[in-house]
Design an enzyme around this catalytic site. Structure first.
Site, PDB file in Angstrom:
ATOM      1  N   GLU A 104     111.273  87.477  41.065  1.00  0.00           N
ATOM      2  CA  GLU A 104     111.004  88.871  41.426  1.00  0.00           C
ATOM      3  C   GLU A 104     109.926  89.002  42.491  1.00  0.00           C
ATOM      4  O   GLU A 104     109.501  90.110  42.817  1.00  0.00           O
ATOM      5  CB  GLU A 104     110.599  89.665  40.166  1.00  0.00           C
ATOM      6  CG  GLU A 104     111.705  89.734  39.120  1.00  0.00           C
ATOM      7  CD  GLU A 104     111.403  90.672  37.945  1.00  0.00           C
ATOM      8  OE1 GLU A 104     110.277  91.198  37.858  1.00  0.00           O
ATOM      9  OE2 GLU A 104     112.318  90.868  37.123  1.00  0.00           O
ATOM     10  N   ARG A 156     105.712  88.683  40.230  1.00  0.00           N
ATOM     11  CA  ARG A 156     106.088  89.446  41.432  1.00  0.00           C
ATOM     12  C   ARG A 156     105.286  89.107  42.675  1.00  0.00           C
ATOM     13  O   ARG A 156     105.450  89.761  43.698  1.00  0.00           O
ATOM     14  CB  ARG A 156     106.056  90.951  41.127  1.00  0.00           C
ATOM     15  CG  ARG A 156     107.057  91.295  40.071  1.00  0.00           C
ATOM     16  CD  ARG A 156     107.320  92.767  39.876  1.00  0.00           C
ATOM     17  NE  ARG A 156     107.934  92.872  38.578  1.00  0.00           N
ATOM     18  CZ  ARG A 156     107.252  92.996  37.430  1.00  0.00           C
ATOM     19  NH1 ARG A 156     105.950  93.147  37.441  1.00  0.00           N
ATOM     20  NH2 ARG A 156     107.882  92.997  36.292  1.00  0.00           N
ATOM     21  N   GLY A 216     103.124  94.362  28.035  1.00  0.00           N
ATOM     22  CA  GLY A 216     103.225  94.020  26.621  1.00  0.00           C
ATOM     23  C   GLY A 216     103.489  95.203  25.703  1.00  0.00           C
ATOM     24  O   GLY A 216     103.476  95.053  24.475  1.00  0.00           O
ATOM     25  N   GLU A 218     106.092  96.781  24.851  1.00  0.00           N
ATOM     26  CA  GLU A 218     107.245  96.719  23.950  1.00  0.00           C
ATOM     27  C   GLU A 218     106.833  96.078  22.620  1.00  0.00           C
ATOM     28  O   GLU A 218     107.433  96.323  21.586  1.00  0.00           O
ATOM     29  CB  GLU A 218     108.378  95.883  24.578  1.00  0.00           C
ATOM     30  CG  GLU A 218     109.330  96.678  25.422  1.00  0.00           C
ATOM     31  CD  GLU A 218     108.663  97.414  26.566  1.00  0.00           C
ATOM     32  OE1 GLU A 218     108.088  96.739  27.445  1.00  0.00           O
ATOM     33  OE2 GLU A 218     108.685  98.641  26.575  1.00  0.00           O
ATOM     34  N   THR A 275     100.548 100.377  29.758  1.00  0.00           N
ATOM     35  CA  THR A 275     100.176  99.179  30.521  1.00  0.00           C
ATOM     36  C   THR A 275     100.404  99.363  32.023  1.00  0.00           C
ATOM     37  O   THR A 275     101.349 100.005  32.450  1.00  0.00           O
ATOM     38  CB  THR A 275     100.958  97.949  30.041  1.00  0.00           C
ATOM     39  OG1 THR A 275     102.347  98.297  29.975  1.00  0.00           O
ATOM     40  CG2 THR A 275     100.493  97.506  28.672  1.00  0.00           C
ATOM     41  N   ASN A 295     104.943 102.907  29.427  1.00  0.00           N
ATOM     42  CA  ASN A 295     105.401 103.653  28.261  1.00  0.00           C
ATOM     43  C   ASN A 295     104.452 103.520  27.080  1.00  0.00           C
ATOM     44  O   ASN A 295     103.550 102.685  27.060  1.00  0.00           O
ATOM     45  CB  ASN A 295     106.783 103.143  27.848  1.00  0.00           C
ATOM     46  CG  ASN A 295     106.797 101.653  27.604  1.00  0.00           C
ATOM     47  OD1 ASN A 295     106.950 100.895  28.541  1.00  0.00           O
ATOM     48  ND2 ASN A 295     106.622 101.212  26.368  1.00  0.00           N
ATOM     49  N   ASP A 340     110.575 105.286  26.689  1.00  0.00           N
ATOM     50  CA  ASP A 340     110.223 104.137  27.539  1.00  0.00           C
ATOM     51  C   ASP A 340     110.306 104.511  29.018  1.00  0.00           C
ATOM     52  O   ASP A 340     110.779 103.732  29.849  1.00  0.00           O
ATOM     53  CB  ASP A 340     111.123 102.920  27.235  1.00  0.00           C
ATOM     54  CG  ASP A 340     110.701 101.664  27.975  1.00  0.00           C
ATOM     55  OD1 ASP A 340     109.544 101.590  28.415  1.00  0.00           O
ATOM     56  OD2 ASP A 340     111.550 100.766  28.126  1.00  0.00           O
ATOM     57  N   ASN A 427     113.856 100.984  38.548  1.00  0.00           N
ATOM     58  CA  ASN A 427     112.890 100.197  37.798  1.00  0.00           C
ATOM     59  C   ASN A 427     111.831  99.633  38.744  1.00  0.00           C
ATOM     60  O   ASN A 427     111.447 100.301  39.701  1.00  0.00           O
ATOM     61  CB  ASN A 427     113.622  99.139  36.964  1.00  0.00           C
ATOM     62  CG  ASN A 427     112.831  98.770  35.719  1.00  0.00           C
ATOM     63  OD1 ASN A 427     111.699  98.294  35.805  1.00  0.00           O
ATOM     64  ND2 ASN A 427     113.386  99.004  34.547  1.00  0.00           N
ATOM     65  N   TRP A 428     111.376  98.408  38.528  1.00  0.00           N
ATOM     66  CA  TRP A 428     110.269  97.853  39.327  1.00  0.00           C
ATOM     67  C   TRP A 428     110.725  97.477  40.738  1.00  0.00           C
ATOM     68  O   TRP A 428     109.873  97.289  41.620  1.00  0.00           O
ATOM     69  CB  TRP A 428     109.688  96.611  38.630  1.00  0.00           C
ATOM     70  CG  TRP A 428     110.722  95.530  38.493  1.00  0.00           C
ATOM     71  CD1 TRP A 428     111.543  95.339  37.427  1.00  0.00           C
ATOM     72  CD2 TRP A 428     111.116  94.592  39.487  1.00  0.00           C
ATOM     73  NE1 TRP A 428     112.421  94.325  37.698  1.00  0.00           N
ATOM     74  CE2 TRP A 428     112.185  93.850  38.952  1.00  0.00           C
ATOM     75  CE3 TRP A 428     110.662  94.299  40.782  1.00  0.00           C
ATOM     76  CZ2 TRP A 428     112.816  92.836  39.672  1.00  0.00           C
ATOM     77  CZ3 TRP A 428     111.290  93.287  41.498  1.00  0.00           C
ATOM     78  CH2 TRP A 428     112.349  92.570  40.945  1.00  0.00           C
ATOM     79  N   HIS A 639     119.026  87.499  24.608  1.00  0.00           N
ATOM     80  CA  HIS A 639     120.319  86.799  24.636  1.00  0.00           C
ATOM     81  C   HIS A 639     121.502  87.727  24.893  1.00  0.00           C
ATOM     82  O   HIS A 639     122.642  87.262  24.912  1.00  0.00           O
ATOM     83  CB  HIS A 639     120.515  86.004  23.340  1.00  0.00           C
ATOM     84  CG  HIS A 639     119.609  84.809  23.257  1.00  0.00           C
ATOM     85  ND1 HIS A 639     119.836  83.649  23.969  1.00  0.00           N
ATOM     86  CD2 HIS A 639     118.457  84.604  22.580  1.00  0.00           C
ATOM     87  CE1 HIS A 639     118.866  82.776  23.711  1.00  0.00           C
ATOM     88  NE2 HIS A 639     118.018  83.331  22.873  1.00  0.00           N
TER      89      HIS A 639
HETATM   90 CA    CA Z   1     108.739  99.354  28.818  1.00  0.00          CA
END
Ligand code: CA
Length: 713
Positions: A104, A156, A216, A218, A275, A295, A340, A427-428, A639
């Site tokens: 990334e 990144r 972190g 999540e 975060t 989030n 989120d 997203n990012w 997975h």
């Molecule tokens: Ca998140």
């Protein structure tokens, strides 16, 4: 290295004053000999100081910081490659990063040297003209840290400053490396390593300080952003984004006020979240540092802050004084976030004329689906409009600056379908802004999600703690999932054009004065579009899906375009069949560099999947159902939903049968810790693993049946 490059290096070495290092400086007559690659690399980066970083926009040949300039525009004034000749673009060279996990990073390019990162926070210094590896630094992140990150073992990129290269490591360290050798000058631990913190974002340098956040949320952490002295590694300041235990003294007056927006007695035990895991920007004139916060932790406000509240400063843009971390203003994009919806997505600073008035704006397309244009002097909302389909809110009220949340977004009592998903409308993956076209180029995506409360949730330290039910999420409607490159007019707040893709999770963007937009794709290619109207002008195979953002630089009159190619990140792990549809064959992570007339060829992209033999045993339907439940609660985030691998890590339907036999050793005993697979013994028992095994064998046998020719046995 050839003569031209040496001359450039010597120019850089001779620099002593701010702003020196421009292409007009003369080459001294008595040339010291820089014999080794180490000396060359150290020499070129030693002149990267505050003045050069502030003026990065006016150095077309280089890419000195993460977003190219402090405003993070990702716009390059280079135009040797343009809309007329881009069709002649070809591969100049590539470098293997020797990983199959996600890439990334945004590479930095300083006077002929590329500094970039791969998986597990490994740093590479590369000759930008030849692709020759100058050095490699492996911070040796303990592989079990792979179980403490939500979204792949990615990084990144680095920061470069005064002869050093700075990297944040997955396990929460910040390291200063000698730019010439990659040797560690100092290394500090920036997090409590007993908690599931991680660093995936690139550090930024502002006025001699390294700015770094972490992730972190999540799992359950408390967010903050820190500033470290670039020279010594000493902590200068730290700003916590959410209040801690209210029984203890608050770290800042802002938190003392923020605590009134939190309810209940649990949030600081889990962490609260917020975060600062990716985006930042800096305005040198206003002397304001902007950071985006993430989030809530857990996701569900109903368990995080029962009784409601905005939960400051979750999902917010914060303007901080870079000298001491004082909060100057904030804007919360998703008050009381429960979906989120991070505001850690890329921010771009620009000066726009809106309603006949010049405005100093900050632009962001956060996960929640609205494109925000904010006055960056004071945090006032100028406008916000949906850039993708949005169902959680009707609009953002222009007067209050707050979203009008739709009644159907409340999932306390029943499962609801929400757009965008937790993966975001964006997203990012960095967007870019071209001042010539006035357009922002957004890697946008449409992914609906089902949200439901996890009725069984209780805080399990170290595990995922979202408070939402992932067995419900797994059923997301695949047929509605797509992605596109979106050209957005931030003044009119409307779409100008789009390039449609079959799937989401396409790469970050780069735009240039050549009237071009470059983007890698999830379908395994690298493409160039006309910036004004979106016409596809060129596309080349990349061997694997690209999620990172490209950069461009110039050396000896040749313009290059570079991108990290390596499929990975959240969607690639969890997306299951939707992610596998991206068509990744062999996820060999590489740095690809293109130029006009380039003739290098990548090795073949042959499929590596081997035929799978069935395992003859009768499926116990009840056990399989229980196994599916365990799998989606504990395993699917890495997975893949329905145990379909997305092309990054093991597809468990295709495992060697021996793996099923030793599953308790793997899942409970941690036998594959060294590969990044943690032990779940704290949370799962042998009965759970037996159910998991039954589910995986059943999914394997289904795969075999699906692959059998029609009419076959
Ligand atoms: Ca998140």
């Amino acid at each position: 290295m050839r003569r031209f490059a040496l001359a450039r290096i010597l120019t850089a070495v001779a620099c002593a004053t701010p702003g020196c290092g421009s292409r007009t400086a003369s080459v001294p007559e008595a040339e010291p000999v820089l014999a080794t690659p180490a000396e060359r690399a150290r020499a070129v980066t030693s002149s990267v100081d505050d003045a050069r970083l502030r003026g990065a926009a006016s150095e077309p040949a280089s890419w000195l910081s993460h977003g190219r300039d402090p405003a993070e525009t990702r716009y390059s004034p280079l135009a040797r490659i343009d809309e007329h000749n881009v069709g002649q673009l070809g591969l100049a060279w590539w470098l293997d990063t020797e990983t199959t996990r996600g890439l990334e990073a945004t590479p930095l390019v300083v006077d002929g040297v590329i500094y970039t990162t791969g998986s597990w926070s490994v740093v590479f210094a590369v000759d930008a003209s030849t692709g020759k590896l100058l050095w490699k630094h492996d911070p040796e992140v303990p592989r079990e840290w792979g179980g403490k990150v939500c979204c792949d073992v990615v990084n990144r990129g680095v920061a470069v400053y005064r002869g050093r290269v700075y990297v944040g490591t997955l396990d929460g360290r910040l390291q200063a490396l000698d730019a010439g050798t990659g040797q560690v000058v100092w290394s500090v631990v920036t997090v409590d390593q007993t908690r599931p913190y991680s660093i995936t974002g690139a550090p930024r340098v502002v006025k001699g300080k390294l700015i770094i956040g972490n992730g972190g949320a999540e799992f359950g952490v408390r967010g903050y952003v820190s500033a470290y002295d670039a020279e010594t590694g000493a902590l200068v300041w730290r700003f916590y984004t959410v209040p801690g235990d209210p029984a203890k003294p608050f770290e800042s007056p802002e938190l003392e006020k923020a605590v009134a927006t939190w309810k209940g007695s649990q949030w600081w035990k889990v962490g609260g979240g917020g975060t600062v895991w990716d985006s930042m920007a800096y305005d040198p004139e206003l002397d304001l540092l902007y950071v985006g916060t993430g989030n809530g932790s857990p996701w569900s406000r109903h368990v995080r802050s029962p009784g409601g509240g905005d939960n400051l400063f979750l999902s917010s843009i914060l303007a901080l004084e870079p000298d001491d971390g004082t909060l100057v203003w904030y804007y919360q994009t998703t008050p009381g976030d429960t979906w989120d919806y991070t505001s850690t997505q890329h921010m771009i600073l620009a000066d726009l004329v809106i309603d006949g008035r010049p405005r100093q704006v900050l632009m962001q397309a956060p996960k929640n689906g609205f494109f925000y244009v904010i006055d960056r002097t004071n945090g006032e909302l100028i406008s916000a409009k949906p850039y993708v389909q949005v169902t959680w809110a009707k609009e953002v009220d222009a007067k209050t600056g707050r979203p009008v949340v739709a009644p159907g977004a409340d999932y306390r009592e029943k499962t609801v379908e929400i757009r965008p998903s937790t993966l975001g409308g964006h997203n990012w993956h960095p967007m870019s802004f071209n001042p010539k076209t006035g357009l922002v180029y957004i890697p946008a995506q449409e992914i609906p999600i089902f949200h439901a409360m996890d009725r069984e949730w209780k805080y399990r330290p170290g595990a995922w703690n979202t408070g939402t039910d992932f067995t419900v999420v797994a059923a997301f409607p695949r047929e509605l999932v797509s992605g596109h490159l979106l050209a957005w007019d931030p003044v009119a707040q409307k779409e100008v054009w789009r390039a449609q893709y079959p799937g989401p999770w396409n790469g970050g963007t780069l735009t240039s004065a050549g009237n071009l937009v470059f983007q890698g794709t999830a379908r395994g290619s690298f493409a160039a579009y006309r910036a004004t109207d979106g016409k596809l002008l060129w596309e080349a195979p990349a061997g694997t899906g690209i999620v990172a953002a490209p950069v461009t630089y110039e050396l000896d009159g040749v313009q290059y375009v570079a991108v990290m190619a390596g499929w990975g990140g959240a969607f690639a792990l969890v997306g299951g069949d939707a992610a596998a549809a991206a068509g990744v064959k062999n996820n060999a992570g590489r740095l690809l560099v293109f130029k006009l007339g380039g003739e290098a060829e990548l090795p073949g992209f042959e499929a590596t999947a081997v035929p799978v033999a069935p395992i003859a045993e009768a499926a116990d339907a009840k056990l399989v159902a229980r196994g599916s439940d365990v799998f989606h609660r504990w395993c699917a985030v890495c997975h893949g939903f329905a145990a379909v691998g997305g092309g990054v890590i093991a597809d468990l339907r295709r495992s060697d049968p021996k793996v099923y036999a030793i599953l308790p050793d793997v899942v409970l005993g941690g036998a594959y810790r060294g590969r990044g697979m943690p032990s779940f013994e704290k949370w799962l028992g042998v009965d759970d693993v037996a159910a998991l095994r039954a589910y995986l064998v059943s999914r394997r046998n289904e795969l075999v049946r699906e692959a059998a020719p029609a009419g076959g046995s």
